[in-house]
Motif scaffolding. Sequence first.
Motif, PDB file in Angstrom:
ATOM      1  N   LEU A   1      73.473  29.183 -24.165  1.00  0.00           N
ATOM      2  CA  LEU A   1      74.803  29.070 -24.741  1.00  0.00           C
ATOM      3  C   LEU A   1      74.732  29.318 -26.240  1.00  0.00           C
ATOM      4  CD1 LEU A   1      76.121  25.843 -22.953  1.00  0.00           C
ATOM      5  CD2 LEU A   1      76.105  28.206 -22.128  1.00  0.00           C
ATOM      6  N   SER A   2      75.802  29.897 -26.764  1.00  0.00           N
ATOM      7  CA  SER A   2      75.924  30.125 -28.208  1.00  0.00           C
ATOM      8  C   SER A   2      77.240  29.556 -28.701  1.00  0.00           C
ATOM      9  CB  SER A   2      75.886  31.624 -28.524  1.00  0.00           C
ATOM     10  OG  SER A   2      74.689  32.211 -28.119  1.00  0.00           O
ATOM     11  N   CYS A   3      77.248  29.122 -29.942  1.00  0.00           N
ATOM     12  CA  CYS A   3      78.472  28.632 -30.574  1.00  0.00           C
ATOM     13  C   CYS A   3      78.524  29.199 -31.975  1.00  0.00           C
ATOM     14  CB  CYS A   3      78.485  27.106 -30.603  1.00  0.00           C
ATOM     15  SG  CYS A   3      79.972  26.420 -31.367  1.00  0.00           S
ATOM     16  N   ALA A   4      79.438  30.134 -32.181  1.00  0.00           N
ATOM     17  CA  ALA A   4      79.569  30.805 -33.468  1.00  0.00           C
ATOM     18  C   ALA A   4      80.727  30.209 -34.252  1.00  0.00           C
ATOM     19  CB  ALA A   4      79.786  32.290 -33.252  1.00  0.00           C
ATOM     20  N   ALA A   5      80.465  29.924 -35.513  1.00  0.00           N
ATOM     21  CA  ALA A   5      81.494  29.356 -36.387  1.00  0.00           C
ATOM     22  C   ALA A   5      82.049  30.427 -37.311  1.00  0.00           C
ATOM     23  CB  ALA A   5      80.916  28.212 -37.205  1.00  0.00           C
ATOM     24  N   SER A   6      83.330  30.291 -37.617  1.00  0.00           N
ATOM     25  CA  SER A   6      83.955  31.194 -38.580  1.00  0.00           C
ATOM     26  C   SER A   6      85.022  30.432 -39.350  1.00  0.00           C
ATOM     27  CB  SER A   6      84.569  32.403 -37.869  1.00  0.00           C
ATOM     28  OG  SER A   6      85.598  31.991 -36.992  1.00  0.00           O
ATOM     29  N   GLY A   7      85.454  31.025 -40.471  1.00  0.00           N
ATOM     30  CA  GLY A   7      86.482  30.392 -41.272  1.00  0.00           C
ATOM     31  C   GLY A   7      85.931  29.876 -42.583  1.00  0.00           C
ATOM     32  N   SER A   8      86.653  28.943 -43.138  1.00  0.00           N
ATOM     33  CA  SER A   8      86.309  28.396 -44.446  1.00  0.00           C
ATOM     34  C   SER A   8      85.258  27.291 -44.296  1.00  0.00           C
ATOM     35  CB  SER A   8      87.566  27.833 -45.124  1.00  0.00           C
ATOM     36  OG  SER A   8      87.252  27.285 -46.374  1.00  0.00           O
ATOM     37  N   ILE A   9      84.003  27.684 -44.443  1.00  0.00           N
ATOM     38  CA  ILE A   9      82.898  26.746 -44.245  1.00  0.00           C
ATOM     39  C   ILE A   9      82.061  26.663 -45.514  1.00  0.00           C
ATOM     40  CG2 ILE A   9      80.803  26.254 -42.939  1.00  0.00           C
ATOM     41  CD1 ILE A   9      82.037  27.898 -40.636  1.00  0.00           C
ATOM     42  N   PHE A  10      81.932  25.460 -46.050  1.00  0.00           N
ATOM     43  CA  PHE A  10      81.016  25.248 -47.163  1.00  0.00           C
ATOM     44  C   PHE A  10      79.667  24.786 -46.655  1.00  0.00           C
ATOM     45  CE2 PHE A  10      79.241  24.326 -51.133  1.00  0.00           C
ATOM     46  CZ  PHE A  10      78.701  23.050 -51.113  1.00  0.00           C
ATOM     47  N   SER A  11      79.699  23.836 -45.709  1.00  0.00           N
ATOM     48  CA  SER A  11      78.450  23.274 -45.212  1.00  0.00           C
ATOM     49  C   SER A  11      78.659  22.677 -43.826  1.00  0.00           C
ATOM     50  CB  SER A  11      77.936  22.196 -46.173  1.00  0.00           C
ATOM     51  OG  SER A  11      76.766  21.582 -45.680  1.00  0.00           O
ATOM     52  N   ILE A  12      77.620  22.772 -43.007  1.00  0.00           N
ATOM     53  CA  ILE A  12      77.592  22.138 -41.688  1.00  0.00           C
ATOM     54  C   ILE A  12      76.386  21.214 -41.656  1.00  0.00           C
ATOM     55  CG2 ILE A  12      77.382  22.499 -39.200  1.00  0.00           C
ATOM     56  CD1 ILE A  12      78.527  25.336 -39.658  1.00  0.00           C
ATOM     57  N   ASN A  13      76.600  19.932 -41.383  1.00  0.00           N
ATOM     58  CA  ASN A  13      75.457  19.023 -41.407  1.00  0.00           C
ATOM     59  C   ASN A  13      75.066  18.500 -40.026  1.00  0.00           C
ATOM     60  OD1 ASN A  13      77.405  17.120 -40.845  1.00  0.00           O
ATOM     61  ND2 ASN A  13      76.888  15.757 -42.530  1.00  0.00           N
ATOM     62  N   PHE A  14      75.821  18.901 -39.022  1.00  0.00           N
ATOM     63  CA  PHE A  14      75.544  18.392 -37.676  1.00  0.00           C
ATOM     64  C   PHE A  14      76.121  19.363 -36.671  1.00  0.00           C
ATOM     65  CE2 PHE A  14      74.619  15.004 -34.707  1.00  0.00           C
ATOM     66  CZ  PHE A  14      75.583  15.111 -33.713  1.00  0.00           C
ATOM     67  N   MET A  15      75.323  19.687 -35.654  1.00  0.00           N
ATOM     68  CA  MET A  15      75.773  20.560 -34.568  1.00  0.00           C
ATOM     69  C   MET A  15      75.387  19.886 -33.264  1.00  0.00           C
ATOM     70  SD  MET A  15      74.252  24.147 -35.974  1.00  0.00           S
ATOM     71  CE  MET A  15      75.235  25.279 -36.910  1.00  0.00           C
ATOM     72  N   ALA A  16      76.263  19.971 -32.287  1.00  0.00           N
ATOM     73  CA  ALA A  16      75.975  19.307 -31.022  1.00  0.00           C
ATOM     74  C   ALA A  16      76.614  20.050 -29.865  1.00  0.00           C
ATOM     75  CB  ALA A  16      76.484  17.870 -31.044  1.00  0.00           C
ATOM     76  N   TRP A  17      76.052  19.838 -28.709  1.00  0.00           N
ATOM     77  CA  TRP A  17      76.627  20.300 -27.455  1.00  0.00           C
ATOM     78  C   TRP A  17      76.975  19.080 -26.610  1.00  0.00           C
ATOM     79  CZ3 TRP A  17      77.984  25.212 -26.329  1.00  0.00           C
ATOM     80  CH2 TRP A  17      77.438  26.233 -27.110  1.00  0.00           C
ATOM     81  N   TYR A  18      78.177  19.089 -26.072  1.00  0.00           N
ATOM     82  CA  TYR A  18      78.639  18.077 -25.142  1.00  0.00           C
ATOM     83  C   TYR A  18      78.949  18.774 -23.817  1.00  0.00           C
ATOM     84  CZ  TYR A  18      79.501  14.765 -28.994  1.00  0.00           C
ATOM     85  OH  TYR A  18      79.368  13.920 -30.063  1.00  0.00           O
TER      86      TYR A  18
END
Length: 121
Positions: free
Chosen positions: A20-37
């Motif tokens: 599985l992949s999860c791509a982020a887009s938009g106004s992002i400065f920082s991501i400190n946590f990623m998870a799959w549920y």
Amino acid sequence: QVQLVASGGGLVQPGGSLRLSCAASGSIFSINFMAWYRQAPGKERELVASITSDGITDYAESVKGRFTISRDNSGITAYLQMNSLKPEDTALYFCNYKVAVMPGARYLPVWGQGTLVTVSS
């Protein structure tokens, strides 16, 4: 606005693999946590795997040794490699990030749409 797009689900036989992949887009400065549920029919959503910005990972007991969470070098795409899949892994899988949109902003949760994983012979 931040958007997450999950992909990679599908139908697989028991013992098979999916990524599985999860791509982020938009106004992002920082991501400190990623998870799959995941959420199976008739059940509550459960945390499957997570990874922090420091690379610390955590897994549900039911997937330890079979699933691996990772992220790309840019830090905005998360992956979930799922091996030795079982019928009980069948569920709608969601990605969730904690995102700050500018310096000093709070990290807020963002959800992607689900991607369906079906494990069946």
